[in-house]
Write a protein that holds these residues in place. Structure first.
Motif, PDB file in Angstrom:
ATOM      1  N   MET A 127     -14.491  24.769  77.694  1.00 56.07           N
ATOM      2  CA  MET A 127     -15.061  23.448  77.443  1.00 56.07           C
ATOM      3  C   MET A 127     -14.800  22.056  77.566  1.00 56.07           C
ATOM      4  O   MET A 127     -14.428  21.277  76.753  1.00 56.07           O
ATOM      5  N   GLU A 128     -14.023  21.606  78.461  1.00 55.70           N
ATOM      6  CA  GLU A 128     -13.482  20.635  79.284  1.00 55.70           C
ATOM      7  C   GLU A 128     -13.845  19.654  78.893  1.00 55.70           C
ATOM      8  O   GLU A 128     -13.233  18.627  77.687  1.00 55.70           O
ATOM      9  N   ASP A 129     -15.971  19.009  79.105  1.00 52.48           N
ATOM     10  CA  ASP A 129     -16.319  18.010  79.315  1.00 52.48           C
ATOM     11  C   ASP A 129     -17.558  18.195  78.515  1.00 52.48           C
ATOM     12  O   ASP A 129     -18.506  17.394  78.014  1.00 52.48           O
ATOM     13  N   ALA A 130     -17.186  19.007  77.353  1.00 51.72           N
ATOM     14  CA  ALA A 130     -18.535  19.151  75.691  1.00 51.72           C
ATOM     15  C   ALA A 130     -17.939  17.539  75.039  1.00 51.72           C
ATOM     16  O   ALA A 130     -19.086  16.831  75.091  1.00 51.72           O
ATOM     17  N   LEU A 131     -17.054  17.321  74.510  1.00 50.06           N
ATOM     18  CA  LEU A 131     -17.130  16.238  73.930  1.00 50.06           C
ATOM     19  C   LEU A 131     -17.913  15.029  74.986  1.00 50.06           C
ATOM     20  O   LEU A 131     -18.306  13.694  74.450  1.00 50.06           O
ATOM     21  N   GLU A 132     -18.025  14.572  75.920  1.00 51.99           N
ATOM     22  CA  GLU A 132     -18.352  13.869  76.759  1.00 51.99           C
ATOM     23  C   GLU A 132     -20.068  13.637  76.824  1.00 51.99           C
ATOM     24  O   GLU A 132     -20.601  12.523  76.504  1.00 51.99           O
ATOM     25  N   LEU A 133     -20.563  14.763  76.045  1.00 57.69           N
ATOM     26  CA  LEU A 133     -22.233  14.775  76.270  1.00 57.69           C
ATOM     27  C   LEU A 133     -22.599  14.770  73.795  1.00 57.69           C
ATOM     28  O   LEU A 133     -23.686  14.859  73.950  1.00 57.69           O
ATOM     29  N   GLN A 134     -21.600  14.628  73.657  1.00 57.62           N
ATOM     30  CA  GLN A 134     -21.692  14.836  72.061  1.00 57.62           C
ATOM     31  C   GLN A 134     -22.765  13.505  71.865  1.00 57.62           C
ATOM     32  O   GLN A 134     -21.892  12.393  71.583  1.00 57.62           O
ATOM     33  N   GLY A 176     -27.730  18.692  71.464  1.00 54.11           N
ATOM     34  CA  GLY A 176     -28.623  19.468  72.377  1.00 54.11           C
ATOM     35  C   GLY A 176     -29.359  18.137  73.580  1.00 54.11           C
ATOM     36  O   GLY A 176     -29.116  17.371  73.297  1.00 54.11           O
ATOM     37  N   ILE A 177     -29.538  19.368  74.458  1.00 58.21           N
ATOM     38  CA  ILE A 177     -30.269  18.027  76.018  1.00 58.21           C
ATOM     39  C   ILE A 177     -31.888  18.375  76.125  1.00 58.21           C
ATOM     40  O   ILE A 177     -32.587  19.810  76.307  1.00 58.21           O
ATOM     41  N   SER A 178     -32.915  17.825  76.603  1.00 58.58           N
ATOM     42  CA  SER A 178     -33.793  18.335  76.697  1.00 58.58           C
ATOM     43  C   SER A 178     -33.717  18.972  78.319  1.00 58.58           C
ATOM     44  O   SER A 178     -32.977  18.372  78.934  1.00 58.58           O
ATOM     45  N   GLN A 179     -34.827  19.747  78.300  1.00 60.82           N
ATOM     46  CA  GLN A 179     -34.959  20.451  79.831  1.00 60.82           C
ATOM     47  C   GLN A 179     -35.257  19.037  81.345  1.00 60.82           C
ATOM     48  O   GLN A 179     -34.883  19.505  81.755  1.00 60.82           O
ATOM     49  N   SER A 180     -35.534  18.144  80.429  1.00 63.23           N
ATOM     50  CA  SER A 180     -36.202  16.835  81.403  1.00 63.23           C
ATOM     51  C   SER A 180     -34.007  16.532  81.966  1.00 63.23           C
ATOM     52  O   SER A 180     -33.662  15.868  82.847  1.00 63.23           O
ATOM     53  N   TYR A 218     -31.462  17.446  81.224  1.00 63.75           N
ATOM     54  CA  TYR A 218     -30.581  18.980  82.358  1.00 63.75           C
ATOM     55  C   TYR A 218     -31.245  19.066  83.365  1.00 63.75           C
ATOM     56  O   TYR A 218     -30.087  19.361  83.920  1.00 63.75           O
ATOM     57  N   ASP A 219     -31.838  19.273  83.855  1.00 62.86           N
ATOM     58  CA  ASP A 219     -32.593  18.621  84.989  1.00 62.86           C
ATOM     59  C   ASP A 219     -32.189  17.541  86.306  1.00 62.86           C
ATOM     60  O   ASP A 219     -31.154  17.359  86.888  1.00 62.86           O
ATOM     61  N   ILE A 220     -31.959  16.739  85.601  1.00 65.40           N
ATOM     62  CA  ILE A 220     -31.776  15.068  86.197  1.00 65.40           C
ATOM     63  C   ILE A 220     -30.608  15.050  86.196  1.00 65.40           C
ATOM     64  O   ILE A 220     -29.754  14.830  87.445  1.00 65.40           O
ATOM     65  N   MET A 221     -29.293  15.761  84.910  1.00 65.86           N
ATOM     66  CA  MET A 221     -27.534  15.573  85.106  1.00 65.86           C
ATOM     67  C   MET A 221     -27.744  16.314  86.364  1.00 65.86           C
ATOM     68  O   MET A 221     -26.398  16.462  86.810  1.00 65.86           O
ATOM     69  N   ASN A 237     -35.111  25.606  74.303  1.00 64.53           N
ATOM     70  CA  ASN A 237     -33.900  25.082  72.892  1.00 64.53           C
ATOM     71  C   ASN A 237     -33.400  24.144  73.691  1.00 64.53           C
ATOM     72  O   ASN A 237     -32.101  24.037  74.265  1.00 64.53           O
ATOM     73  N   GLU A 238     -32.494  22.804  73.154  1.00 65.43           N
ATOM     74  CA  GLU A 238     -31.279  22.077  73.612  1.00 65.43           C
ATOM     75  C   GLU A 238     -30.544  22.316  73.740  1.00 65.43           C
ATOM     76  O   GLU A 238     -29.469  21.751  73.831  1.00 65.43           O
ATOM     77  N   THR A 239     -30.250  23.201  72.350  1.00 67.46           N
ATOM     78  CA  THR A 239     -29.021  23.701  72.130  1.00 67.46           C
ATOM     79  C   THR A 239     -28.150  24.203  73.025  1.00 67.46           C
ATOM     80  O   THR A 239     -27.379  24.557  73.490  1.00 67.46           O
ATOM     81  N   ILE A 240     -29.430  25.538  73.148  1.00 64.25           N
ATOM     82  CA  ILE A 240     -28.792  26.409  74.769  1.00 64.25           C
ATOM     83  C   ILE A 240     -29.262  25.984  76.328  1.00 64.25           C
ATOM     84  O   ILE A 240     -28.261  25.637  77.106  1.00 64.25           O
ATOM     85  N   LEU A 241     -30.132  24.722  75.983  1.00 71.11           N
ATOM     86  CA  LEU A 241     -29.867  24.233  77.335  1.00 71.11           C
ATOM     87  C   LEU A 241     -28.731  23.525  77.500  1.00 71.11           C
ATOM     88  O   LEU A 241     -28.261  23.450  78.729  1.00 71.11           O
ATOM     89  N   LEU A 242     -28.268  22.730  76.685  1.00 72.30           N
ATOM     90  CA  LEU A 242     -26.776  21.920  76.490  1.00 72.30           C
ATOM     91  C   LEU A 242     -25.778  22.558  77.120  1.00 72.30           C
ATOM     92  O   LEU A 242     -25.145  22.464  78.018  1.00 72.30           O
ATOM     93  N   LYS A 243     -25.575  23.560  75.936  1.00 70.66           N
ATOM     94  CA  LYS A 243     -24.446  24.789  76.721  1.00 70.66           C
ATOM     95  C   LYS A 243     -24.478  25.571  78.233  1.00 70.66           C
ATOM     96  O   LYS A 243     -23.314  25.364  79.163  1.00 70.66           O
ATOM     97  N   LEU A 244     -25.741  25.300  78.371  1.00 75.06           N
ATOM     98  CA  LEU A 244     -25.993  25.887  80.444  1.00 75.06           C
ATOM     99  C   LEU A 244     -25.369  24.844  80.732  1.00 75.06           C
ATOM    100  O   LEU A 244     -24.915  25.306  82.131  1.00 75.06           O
TER     101      LEU A 244
END
Length: 619
Positions: free
Chosen positions: A360-367, A375-379, A381-384, A423-430
């Motif tokens: 998870m090299e870049d995980a903390l950048e999304l904290q 978590g992040i929303s579907q929108s 996730y799609d935008i990023m 599920n925003e946690t699943i989308l973040l991990k994806l």
């Protein structure tokens, strides 16, 4: 590109009853070092602040390092004081009101700096200077061998910050009997400004590293090292540097093996092109009220700017780093004859190679700043995801048509959640899986395929999160191993704590750190990480058997299709470039005014992209 800084702070050296042997340096003079000690019974010899080139100041600013006439001295020079770091913005700088005013750093660096501070009895004084081309040599003491292997460290920091002085190799040197050398090199505008011609070709930071390697080759035997057993090693930008030296003509013969951690020369935007830097030259000239042309007058103007002003005003003008310097000069060989991926078709330094990344090299950048549930929303996730893909397909001619939607759809299909979820946690991990696969996993896999036909290649993925609370402070439970935190084990931080912090480190972390250090130093000794004293199976990478060593809390095991997504790596390294090429092909075509050819071309290209994707999925 996400900027990263790597800092490993030094414990304080202490003088013992006697001094280590004095060393005679080729064409320079004699130096006297010091002993670094722990618990009175453990010590290593240290020779720090040794100049390996003339100071790159005044008329030497924006020139390659001057090594034909090295700094000389009479008598004995004390190599007992660390030199200032190369010019950079201090991330910890505060104003008179005790408010932070320094450069911002990524979250993973901020937390790692705090962890490293636990090694110090008092804060380390930070000094910066343009006169910074020095290196530090750490040598085992009281152990006799014919010749030690040498590990040469290039620090990280996205080529804009970092230091060779923060790193504490004490346990690595003391227990595993290697010579360790940390090297300074010019950073940001000082290290990478170019006029895109013969006047200032750029890449001075990389050339500084090459000058240091030449110095090491000439002098390491005097320290008890083997000039034919040198392992270069780097993290993040330092790892990118290691990749550059594999194909750089000036680096041939300077080293015999290489380690690259959490950084890859094949990652996106690692090396810039001249066309992208034209605007940077113009902005620099305007910023300092210099004539843009002729370039010798521009350089004369910039060389008269005070160093701090050059950093403060010039630093933000670009994401400074290596640049393809082909045809800049007709009197010297370029560092880059082509794009890095094309240069690997002909490896100039085919040496054993060890490389990898964390899970998870870049995980903390999304904290989230408020530390809410991850978590992040579907929108989101799609935008990023779309922004990252768009950076690969943006073309210079903004009026031309690209099949962006088909390219985006191919990536979205490969990384869509199955079954669908909100599920925003699943989308973040994806998203993290997508980003890690693309930026770290696929490029490491691709580099291994290039190199494995020439020399042994050992890959790893670091999934092992420390057991100790002191090492996980500020890291959310959902995060695995973020950027930097594999260095906790690589440099034995559990063994370097102050006495009052000994009990804060779990015994398992100390044992694991010993295993990691043993494997890394085994590689330096024998070109094989499990050659001696390790009960771990680590098979070299082969195209027909592309294995990673998965380092986790349960055990160290070779990868399987269940633990490593090889299909994703093939997607990014083989299929995706073809889709990009087809999707932007029309930008190179000529259309008539009616637009008929353009429409037909789009239809053909759309069909080709669809066929490519179907064939890939069915393969």
């Amino acid at each position: 590109m996400i900027r990263v800084v790597v800092l490993v702070l030094l414990t304080h050296p202490a003088f013992a009853a006697r001094e280590p042997p004095q060393i005679n340096l080729v064409n320079q003079g004699t130096i006297a070092g010091m002993y670094m000690t722990r618990f009175r019974t453990k010590r290593i010899a240290a020779y720090v602040g040794i100049p390996f080139a003339q100071p790159p100041i005044d008329f030497r600013r924006f020139t390659p390092p001057e090594v034909s006439d090295l700094p000389r001295w009479d008598g004995v020079r004390n190599a007992t004081t660390y030199a200032p770091d190369c010019m950079q913005q201090d991330p910890m700088k505060k104003d008179e009101k005790d408010e932070a005013v320094g450069a911002t750093v990524p979250r993973h660096d901020e937390l790692f700096i705090k962890l490293l501070d636990t090694q110090l009895e008092e804060p380390r004084k930070k000094e910066f200077s343009e006169d910074c081309l020095y290196l530090n040599v750490y040598v085992p003491d009281g152990y006799k061998t014919d010749k030690f292997p040498t590990m040469v460290w290039f620090h990280g920091g996205s080529f804009v910050r970092g230091s060779p002085n923060y790193l504490n190799p004490f346990h690595l040197v003391w227990k595993y009997k290697v010579i360790f050398i940390s090297v300074a090199y010019r950073l940001n505008i000082f290290g990478f400004f170019s006029t895109l011609d013969n006047e200032a070709t750029g890449n001075y930071g990389i050339l500084d590293q090459i000058a240091a390697m030449a110095w090491i080759k000439n002098n390491i035997e005097s320290f008890g090292g083997d000039p034919e057993n040198i392992c270069i090693m780097g993290h993040e930008a330092g790892a990118v540097s290691v990749g550059i030296h594999l194909v750089a003509p000036y680096s041939v013969g300077a080293f015999q093996k290489a380690i690259a951690m959490s950084g890859n020369i094949l990652s996106p935007n690692t090396v810039s092109t001249a066309s992208k830097e034209v605007l940077t030259v113009d902005k620099t000239a305007i910023a300092f009220s210099c004539f843009r042309k002729p370039t010798f007058q521009l350089l004369d103007c910039l060389r008269r700017v005070p160093a701090q002003a050059l950093l403060d005003i010039g630093g933000p003008l670009s994401e400074w780093g290596p640049i393809i310097d082909k045809e800049f000069s007709n009197i010297s060989t370029s560092l880059f004859s082509d794009k890095p991926s094309r240069m690997f078709n002909e490896i100039l330094s085919p040496v054993p190679f060890l490389t990898g990344f964390t899970n998870m090299e870049d995980a903390l950048e999304l904290q989230k700043e408020d530390n809410d549930e991850p978590g992040i929303s579907q929108s989101q996730y799609d935008i990023m995801r779309k922004e990252i893909v768009l950076s690969d397909i943006t073309v210079d001619n903004s009026s031309c048509f690209t099949n962006q939607h088909h390219i985006q759809d191919a990536v979205a299909f490969f990384y869509k959640p199955i079954p669908p979820t909100n599920n925003e946690t699943i989308l973040l991990k994806l998203f993290l899986e997508f980003y890690t696969d693309k930026v770290h996993g696929a490029t490491t896999y691709q580099l291994a395929k290039y190199l494995s036909s020439h020399a042994p290649v050992y890959l790893y993925r670091f999934d092992l999160k420390p057991f100790s609370d002191i090492a996980n402070e500020g890291i959310p439970d959902w995060v695995g191993v973020p950027h930097n935190f594999d260095l906790t084990y690589t440099f034995g931080l559990p063994h370097l704590a102050l006495p009052e912090d000994f009990g804060k480190w779990d015994i398992r972390d100390k044992s694991i750190s010993d295993v990691i250090m043993k494997m890394w130093t085994n590689f330096a000794w024998y070109s094989n990480p499990t050659n001696s004293g390790i009960n771990v199976v680590w098979e070299p990478f082969e195209k027909e058997k592309p294995g990673f060593l998965i380092i986790d809390r349960k055990n160290f095991t070779m990868s399987t299709p269940e633990t490593v997504n090889y299909k994703a790596f093939e997607f990014w390294t083989d299929f995706y470039p073809k889709v990009i090429e087809i999707g932007t092909k029309c930008c190179k075509d000529t259309y008539d005014d009616s637009g008929t050819d353009s429409f037909l071309t789009r239809r053909v290209i759309n069909t080709l992209i669809t066929l490519y994707f179907l064939l890939f999925l069915l393969s």
